[in-house]
Design a protein around this motif. Structure first.
Motif, PDB file in Angstrom:
ATOM      1  N   ASP A  19      45.211  19.390  -3.881  1.00 22.15           N
ATOM      2  CA  ASP A  19      46.021  19.849  -2.754  1.00 22.15           C
ATOM      3  C   ASP A  19      46.573  18.677  -1.928  1.00 22.15           C
ATOM      4  N   VAL A  20      47.189  17.721  -2.603  1.00 22.80           N
ATOM      5  CA  VAL A  20      47.729  16.539  -1.928  1.00 22.80           C
ATOM      6  C   VAL A  20      49.214  16.731  -1.630  1.00 22.80           C
ATOM      7  N   SER A  21      49.596  16.451  -0.395  1.00 22.73           N
ATOM      8  CA  SER A  21      50.998  16.554   0.032  1.00 22.73           C
ATOM      9  C   SER A  21      51.393  15.325   0.839  1.00 22.73           C
ATOM     10  N   PHE A  22      52.596  14.815   0.606  1.00 22.75           N
ATOM     11  CA  PHE A  22      53.168  13.744   1.428  1.00 22.75           C
ATOM     12  C   PHE A  22      54.635  13.562   1.038  1.00 22.75           C
ATOM     13  N   ASP A  23      55.375  12.881   1.888  1.00 23.76           N
ATOM     14  CA  ASP A  23      56.784  12.598   1.642  1.00 23.76           C
ATOM     15  C   ASP A  23      57.022  11.099   1.614  1.00 23.76           C
ATOM     16  N   VAL A  24      57.993  10.690   0.808  1.00 21.62           N
ATOM     17  CA  VAL A  24      58.394   9.285   0.703  1.00 21.62           C
ATOM     18  C   VAL A  24      59.832   9.165   1.178  1.00 21.62           C
ATOM     19  N   LYS A  25      60.057   8.344   2.193  1.00 18.15           N
ATOM     20  CA  LYS A  25      61.400   8.172   2.742  1.00 18.15           C
ATOM     21  C   LYS A  25      62.178   7.105   1.979  1.00 18.15           C
ATOM     22  N   VAL A  50      53.333  11.364 -16.616  1.00 19.14           N
ATOM     23  CA  VAL A  50      52.318  11.144 -17.652  1.00 19.14           C
ATOM     24  C   VAL A  50      51.434  12.383 -17.785  1.00 19.14           C
ATOM     25  N   TYR A  51      51.075  12.999 -16.646  1.00 20.60           N
ATOM     26  CA  TYR A  51      50.322  14.241 -16.626  1.00 20.60           C
ATOM     27  C   TYR A  51      51.185  15.345 -16.013  1.00 20.60           C
ATOM     28  N   GLU A  52      50.880  16.582 -16.380  1.00 18.32           N
ATOM     29  CA  GLU A  52      51.488  17.740 -15.741  1.00 18.32           C
ATOM     30  C   GLU A  52      50.518  18.291 -14.694  1.00 18.32           C
ATOM     31  N   PRO A  53      51.018  18.681 -13.533  1.00 18.69           N
ATOM     32  CA  PRO A  53      50.119  19.207 -12.495  1.00 18.69           C
ATOM     33  C   PRO A  53      49.605  20.598 -12.840  1.00 18.69           C
ATOM     34  N   ASP A  54      48.377  20.904 -12.399  1.00 17.46           N
ATOM     35  CA  ASP A  54      47.843  22.252 -12.522  1.00 17.46           C
ATOM     36  C   ASP A  54      48.459  23.170 -11.467  1.00 17.46           C
ATOM     37  N   ALA A  55      48.774  22.583 -10.318  1.00 17.16           N
ATOM     38  CA  ALA A  55      49.363  23.345  -9.223  1.00 17.16           C
ATOM     39  C   ALA A  55      50.155  22.387  -8.345  1.00 17.16           C
ATOM     40  N   GLY A  56      51.038  22.962  -7.543  1.00 13.79           N
ATOM     41  CA  GLY A  56      51.845  22.144  -6.648  1.00 13.79           C
ATOM     42  C   GLY A  56      53.178  21.754  -7.265  1.00 13.79           C
ATOM     43  N   SER A  57      53.945  20.959  -6.516  1.00 14.23           N
ATOM     44  CA  SER A  57      55.283  20.581  -6.970  1.00 14.23           C
ATOM     45  C   SER A  57      55.628  19.167  -6.542  1.00 14.23           C
ATOM     46  N   ILE A  58      56.581  18.581  -7.257  1.00  9.20           N
ATOM     47  CA  ILE A  58      57.106  17.257  -6.953  1.00  9.20           C
ATOM     48  C   ILE A  58      58.627  17.364  -6.955  1.00  9.20           C
ATOM     49  N   HIS A  59      59.262  16.934  -5.877  1.00  7.16           N
ATOM     50  CA  HIS A  59      60.712  16.986  -5.783  1.00  7.16           C
ATOM     51  C   HIS A  59      61.277  15.583  -5.569  1.00  7.16           C
ATOM     52  N   LEU A  60      62.321  15.260  -6.312  1.00  3.22           N
ATOM     53  CA  LEU A  60      63.040  14.007  -6.160  1.00  3.22           C
ATOM     54  C   LEU A  60      64.450  14.327  -5.719  1.00  3.22           C
ATOM     55  N   ASP A  61      64.807  13.880  -4.521  1.00  3.93           N
ATOM     56  CA  ASP A  61      66.121  14.205  -3.942  1.00  3.93           C
ATOM     57  C   ASP A  61      66.373  15.713  -3.948  1.00  3.93           C
ATOM     58  N   GLY A  62      65.327  16.479  -3.664  1.00  2.63           N
ATOM     59  CA  GLY A  62      65.462  17.925  -3.576  1.00  2.63           C
ATOM     60  C   GLY A  62      65.378  18.663  -4.888  1.00  2.63           C
ATOM     61  N   GLN A  63      65.302  17.953  -5.993  1.00  3.99           N
ATOM     62  CA  GLN A  63      65.236  18.579  -7.317  1.00  3.99           C
ATOM     63  C   GLN A  63      63.800  18.606  -7.814  1.00  3.99           C
ATOM     64  N   ASP A  64      63.351  19.753  -8.284  1.00  7.59           N
ATOM     65  CA  ASP A  64      61.987  19.893  -8.782  1.00  7.59           C
ATOM     66  C   ASP A  64      61.835  19.125 -10.091  1.00  7.59           C
ATOM     67  N   ILE A  65      60.945  18.119 -10.099  1.00  8.61           N
ATOM     68  CA  ILE A  65      60.712  17.314 -11.299  1.00  8.61           C
ATOM     69  C   ILE A  65      59.283  17.494 -11.813  1.00  8.61           C
ATOM     70  N   ALA A  74      63.026   8.602 -15.833  1.00  8.86           N
ATOM     71  CA  ALA A  74      63.703   7.310 -15.852  1.00  8.86           C
ATOM     72  C   ALA A  74      65.210   7.492 -15.719  1.00  8.86           C
ATOM     73  N   LYS A  75      65.740   8.517 -16.371  1.00 11.28           N
ATOM     74  CA  LYS A  75      67.178   8.795 -16.278  1.00 11.28           C
ATOM     75  C   LYS A  75      67.568   9.260 -14.884  1.00 11.28           C
ATOM     76  N   LYS A  76      66.615   9.823 -14.167  1.00  9.75           N
ATOM     77  CA  LYS A  76      66.875  10.288 -12.808  1.00  9.75           C
ATOM     78  C   LYS A  76      66.676   9.184 -11.764  1.00  9.75           C
ATOM     79  N   GLY A  77      66.273   7.986 -12.228  1.00 13.71           N
ATOM     80  CA  GLY A  77      66.162   6.862 -11.309  1.00 13.71           C
ATOM     81  C   GLY A  77      64.764   6.487 -10.891  1.00 13.71           C
ATOM     82  N   MET A  78      63.729   6.920 -11.633  1.00 13.91           N
ATOM     83  CA  MET A  78      62.351   6.557 -11.334  1.00 13.91           C
ATOM     84  C   MET A  78      61.824   5.616 -12.416  1.00 13.91           C
ATOM     85  N   SER A  79      61.226   4.509 -12.000  1.00 19.28           N
ATOM     86  CA  SER A  79      60.624   3.570 -12.934  1.00 19.28           C
ATOM     87  C   SER A  79      59.269   3.157 -12.392  1.00 19.28           C
TER      88      SER A  79
END
Length: 249
Positions: A19-25, A50-65, A74-79
């Protein structure tokens, strides 16, 4: 830029992240810290696909990844870099860096026939040399990876990550295994990367580095978020101090 909401992952019934939540500016340096076994690397592996979450979500620029494969991210700009070096030891230094730019190469059979790949390869080499110079290892361009010191390989891996032209760079313990002077140089490099417009999220045990460069810090303990805030707020938090140093009965 990055939003982590109620993220959880268990292994064999043991909650590594809960149940971890935080935002990156955007444009900031964010750090994830915590004692050994706190879930930091698992969190990184969830964010980087590398892993898939059991629960929760991750959004990059508002898009669910959530659950996206690393190559998609990597194509979306994460390295990212890794705690344990992932350098191709059968290649030269410059070849390692050039490898990181493969997503931006669009070379076809006709390009080869027309001789267009030669100019593209030359441009790619020039960009790789520039990146190696940028991270401070420009003098090792033609050296074989097996000839390089651990500290140089750490920087080389960052150069390769930058070759993919990321908007978000994840660094997993960039100072691990470095001496004091190398750690100072790494701190300067990370600050320069952020000032250049690339958002940085790092996991690190070196508290001097973390407190010196982080705009925001998230503290994990036993898979849960214990605290977050700026360096001053986190360093004075009694729960954070207890997690690192323990308390008397």
């Amino acid at each position: 830029m990055l939003s982590v909401k109620s993220l959880s992952r268990s292994f064999g019934g043991v909650a590594a992240v809960s149940d971890v939540s935080f935002d990156v500016k955007k444009g900031h340096v964010h750090a994830v810290i915590g004692p050994n076994g706190a879930g930091k690397t698992t969190l990184f592996n969830l964010i980087s696909g590398v892993y898939e979450p059991d629960a929760g979500s991750i959004h990059l620029d508002g898009q669910d990844i959530s659950g996206c494969a690393p190559e998609t991210l990597a194509k979306k700009g994460m390295s990212r870099t890794f705690q344990n070096l992932q350098v191709c030891m059968n290649m030269t230094a410059i070849e390692n860096v050039m490898l990181g730019a493969h997503l931006h190469q669009n070379q076809s059979l006709w390009a080869g026939v027309l001789g267009l790949t030669k100019s593209a390869d030359k441009r790619l080499q020039e960009e790789a040399v520039a990146l190696m110079t940028y991270v401070g290892v420009g003098e090792y361009t033609d050296a074989h990876a097996t000839q390089l010191s651990f500290g140089v390989l750490k920087r080389l891996e960052i150069a390769r990550a930058l070759a993919s032209k990321p908007r978000l760079l994840l660094l997993d313990e960039p100072a691990a295994g470095l001496n004091d002077s190398e750690t100072h140089a790494m701190t300067t490099l990370i600050r320069r990367i952020a000032e250049g417009g690339i958002t940085v999220l790092l996991v690190e045990h070196d508290m001097k580095m973390v407190m010196g460069i982080s705009d925001h810090i998230v503290v994990l303990d036993q898979g849960r978020k214990l605290a977050e805030g700026n360096a001053l707020t986190v360093s004075r938090n009694p729960e954070v101090i207890a997690a690192y140093l323990g308390t008397e009965e």
